[in-house]
Design a protein around this motif. Structure first.
Motif, PDB file in Angstrom:
ATOM      1  N   MET A   1      -5.179  44.883  13.131  1.00  9.07           N
ATOM      2  CA  MET A   1      -4.322  44.459  14.111  1.00  9.07           C
ATOM      3  C   MET A   1      -4.233  45.400  15.443  1.00  9.07           C
ATOM      4  N   SER A   2      -4.225  45.132  16.714  1.00 11.91           N
ATOM      5  CA  SER A   2      -4.484  46.088  17.482  1.00 11.91           C
ATOM      6  C   SER A   2      -3.261  46.654  18.045  1.00 11.91           C
ATOM      7  N   PRO A   3      -2.848  47.838  18.253  1.00 16.51           N
ATOM      8  CA  PRO A   3      -1.962  48.208  18.930  1.00 16.51           C
ATOM      9  C   PRO A   3      -1.171  47.687  20.177  1.00 16.51           C
ATOM     10  N   ALA A   4      -0.073  47.454  20.085  1.00 14.30           N
ATOM     11  CA  ALA A   4       0.685  46.742  21.278  1.00 14.30           C
ATOM     12  C   ALA A   4       1.616  47.577  21.894  1.00 14.30           C
ATOM     13  N   PHE A   5       1.849  47.792  23.221  1.00 16.15           N
ATOM     14  CA  PHE A   5       2.753  48.534  24.134  1.00 16.15           C
ATOM     15  C   PHE A   5       3.530  47.525  24.824  1.00 16.15           C
ATOM     16  N   ARG A   6       4.864  47.812  24.830  1.00 15.30           N
ATOM     17  CA  ARG A   6       5.559  46.779  25.755  1.00 15.30           C
ATOM     18  C   ARG A   6       6.719  47.845  26.280  1.00 15.30           C
ATOM     19  N   THR A   7       7.057  47.701  27.562  1.00 21.77           N
ATOM     20  CA  THR A   7       8.232  48.414  27.978  1.00 21.77           C
ATOM     21  C   THR A   7       9.219  47.692  28.954  1.00 21.77           C
ATOM     22  N   THR A   8      10.159  48.337  29.196  1.00 26.86           N
ATOM     23  CA  THR A   8      11.250  47.606  30.049  1.00 26.86           C
ATOM     24  C   THR A   8      12.369  48.690  30.670  1.00 26.86           C
ATOM     25  N   THR A   9      13.089  48.350  31.700  1.00 25.76           N
ATOM     26  CA  THR A   9      14.331  49.223  32.023  1.00 25.76           C
ATOM     27  C   THR A   9      15.454  48.359  31.937  1.00 25.76           C
ATOM     28  N   ILE A  10      16.469  49.223  31.340  1.00 26.48           N
ATOM     29  CA  ILE A  10      17.854  48.373  31.610  1.00 26.48           C
ATOM     30  C   ILE A  10      18.710  49.474  32.393  1.00 26.48           C
ATOM     31  N   ALA A  11      19.453  48.889  33.236  1.00 27.00           N
ATOM     32  CA  ALA A  11      20.716  49.413  34.113  1.00 27.00           C
ATOM     33  C   ALA A  11      21.753  49.666  33.238  1.00 27.00           C
ATOM     34  N   VAL A  12      22.532  51.005  33.437  1.00 32.16           N
ATOM     35  CA  VAL A  12      23.595  51.345  32.677  1.00 32.16           C
ATOM     36  C   VAL A  12      24.606  51.613  33.562  1.00 32.16           C
ATOM     37  N   HIS A  13      25.717  51.243  34.019  1.00 34.64           N
ATOM     38  CA  HIS A  13      27.022  51.577  34.670  1.00 34.64           C
ATOM     39  C   HIS A  13      27.437  52.610  33.793  1.00 34.64           C
ATOM     40  N   THR A  14      27.486  53.915  34.087  1.00 37.45           N
ATOM     41  CA  THR A  14      28.474  54.939  33.341  1.00 37.45           C
ATOM     42  C   THR A  14      29.822  55.345  33.994  1.00 37.45           C
ATOM     43  N   GLY A  15      30.102  54.937  35.253  1.00 37.38           N
ATOM     44  CA  GLY A  15      31.178  55.220  36.003  1.00 37.38           C
ATOM     45  C   GLY A  15      31.186  56.589  36.438  1.00 37.38           C
ATOM     46  N   ARG A  16      32.231  57.126  37.008  1.00 41.48           N
ATOM     47  CA  ARG A  16      32.298  58.480  37.476  1.00 41.48           C
ATOM     48  C   ARG A  16      33.283  59.419  36.883  1.00 41.48           C
ATOM     49  N   ARG A  17      32.854  59.002  35.341  1.00 40.11           N
ATOM     50  CA  ARG A  17      33.642  60.326  34.137  1.00 40.11           C
ATOM     51  C   ARG A  17      32.485  60.450  33.510  1.00 40.11           C
ATOM     52  N   GLU A  18      32.650  61.701  32.552  1.00 34.37           N
ATOM     53  CA  GLU A  18      31.646  62.063  31.470  1.00 34.37           C
ATOM     54  C   GLU A  18      31.858  60.992  30.299  1.00 34.37           C
ATOM     55  N   THR A  19      30.676  60.572  29.805  1.00 34.88           N
ATOM     56  CA  THR A  19      30.764  59.331  29.071  1.00 34.88           C
ATOM     57  C   THR A  19      29.420  59.593  28.068  1.00 34.88           C
ATOM     58  N   VAL A  20      29.731  59.032  26.896  1.00 37.76           N
ATOM     59  CA  VAL A  20      28.692  58.524  25.820  1.00 37.76           C
ATOM     60  C   VAL A  20      28.752  56.989  25.794  1.00 37.76           C
ATOM     61  N   HIS A  21      27.545  56.349  26.255  1.00 36.81           N
ATOM     62  CA  HIS A  21      27.108  54.880  26.037  1.00 36.81           C
ATOM     63  C   HIS A  21      26.243  54.584  25.254  1.00 36.81           C
ATOM     64  N   ASN A  22      26.761  53.584  24.317  1.00 37.66           N
ATOM     65  CA  ASN A  22      25.826  53.236  23.113  1.00 37.66           C
ATOM     66  C   ASN A  22      24.736  52.640  23.450  1.00 37.66           C
ATOM     67  N   LEU A  23      23.421  52.737  23.102  1.00 41.53           N
ATOM     68  CA  LEU A  23      22.443  51.896  23.747  1.00 41.53           C
ATOM     69  C   LEU A  23      21.631  51.201  22.526  1.00 41.53           C
ATOM     70  N   THR A  24      22.346  51.267  21.222  1.00 41.71           N
ATOM     71  CA  THR A  24      21.809  50.766  20.146  1.00 41.71           C
ATOM     72  C   THR A  24      21.589  49.112  20.153  1.00 41.71           C
ATOM     73  N   GLY A  25      22.737  48.679  20.571  1.00 42.25           N
ATOM     74  CA  GLY A  25      22.338  47.039  20.753  1.00 42.25           C
ATOM     75  C   GLY A  25      20.994  46.512  21.686  1.00 42.25           C
ATOM     76  N   ALA A  26      21.360  47.319  23.113  1.00 42.54           N
ATOM     77  CA  ALA A  26      20.280  47.049  23.839  1.00 42.54           C
ATOM     78  C   ALA A  26      18.910  47.388  23.322  1.00 42.54           C
ATOM     79  N   CYS A  27      18.571  48.633  22.527  1.00 42.99           N
ATOM     80  CA  CYS A  27      17.371  48.746  21.767  1.00 42.99           C
ATOM     81  C   CYS A  27      16.969  47.716  20.946  1.00 42.99           C
ATOM     82  N   GLU A  28      17.990  47.381  20.088  1.00 44.59           N
ATOM     83  CA  GLU A  28      17.568  46.290  18.899  1.00 44.59           C
ATOM     84  C   GLU A  28      17.078  45.042  19.709  1.00 44.59           C
ATOM     85  N   ALA A  29      18.092  44.601  20.947  1.00 44.43           N
ATOM     86  CA  ALA A  29      17.658  43.356  21.661  1.00 44.43           C
ATOM     87  C   ALA A  29      16.158  43.316  22.204  1.00 44.43           C
ATOM     88  N   PHE A  30      15.756  44.779  22.651  1.00 45.34           N
ATOM     89  CA  PHE A  30      14.510  44.811  23.418  1.00 45.34           C
ATOM     90  C   PHE A  30      13.274  44.375  22.081  1.00 45.34           C
TER      91      PHE A  30
END
Length: 139
Positions: A1-30
């Motif tokens: 089986m040959s290697p596969a490469f896939r890539t995408t970007t996602i936009a995240v609105h973090t607002g104007r305060r310090e934050t920790v935003h969970n990306l796990t769901g977006a990673c799993e969906a990708f």
């Protein structure tokens, strides 16, 4: 089986305060959408003032991380890099402590994370409310 490469970007609105935003769901969906099975997922934040962490969330660890970063990198006018809001220079030091990337194993189409681990965008920059995250799978 040959290697596969896939890539995408996602936009995240973090607002104007310090934050920790969970990306796990977006990673799993990708991974599901791309048909990824076995390989590596790289999560990269192409910003000079944000990072990617893999830690527990939901039990206060995300807020503890922001508090620890505040202790290590106080939001004062002591920083030489002084454009933007007061203390913005510390945001430019953040990626030295919280790297702007993480590479994670993918097994059977899923992230091989520990029971309590999540993939997080760490953003202490109150001057930039919108972020881009690049997800790249190689397998």
């Amino acid at each position: 089986m040959s290697p596969a490469f896939r890539t995408t970007t996602i936009a995240v609105h973090t607002g104007r305060r310090e934050t920790v935003h969970n990306l796990t769901g977006a990673c799993e969906a990708f991974l599901a959408e791309s048909g990824a099975r076995e390989g590596l997922l790289n999560v990269f934040v192409p910003h000079a003032t944000a990072g990617v962490a893999v830690i527990e969330t939901g039990a206060g660890s995300d807020e503890d991380l922001l508090d620890a970063l505040g202790d290590l990198l106080p939001r004062t006018d002591r920083w030489r890099h002084q454009h933007g809001s007061t203390g913005h220079g510390r945001d430019h030091v953040l990626p030295a402590l919280v790297a702007p990337h993480a590479t994670l194993p993918v097994v059977a189409g899923r992230l091989a994370l520990g029971t309590w681990q999540s993939v997080l965008l760490v953003d202490t920059n109150r001057d930039n409310p919108d972020r881009t995250v690049r997800l790249s799978f190689y397998g």
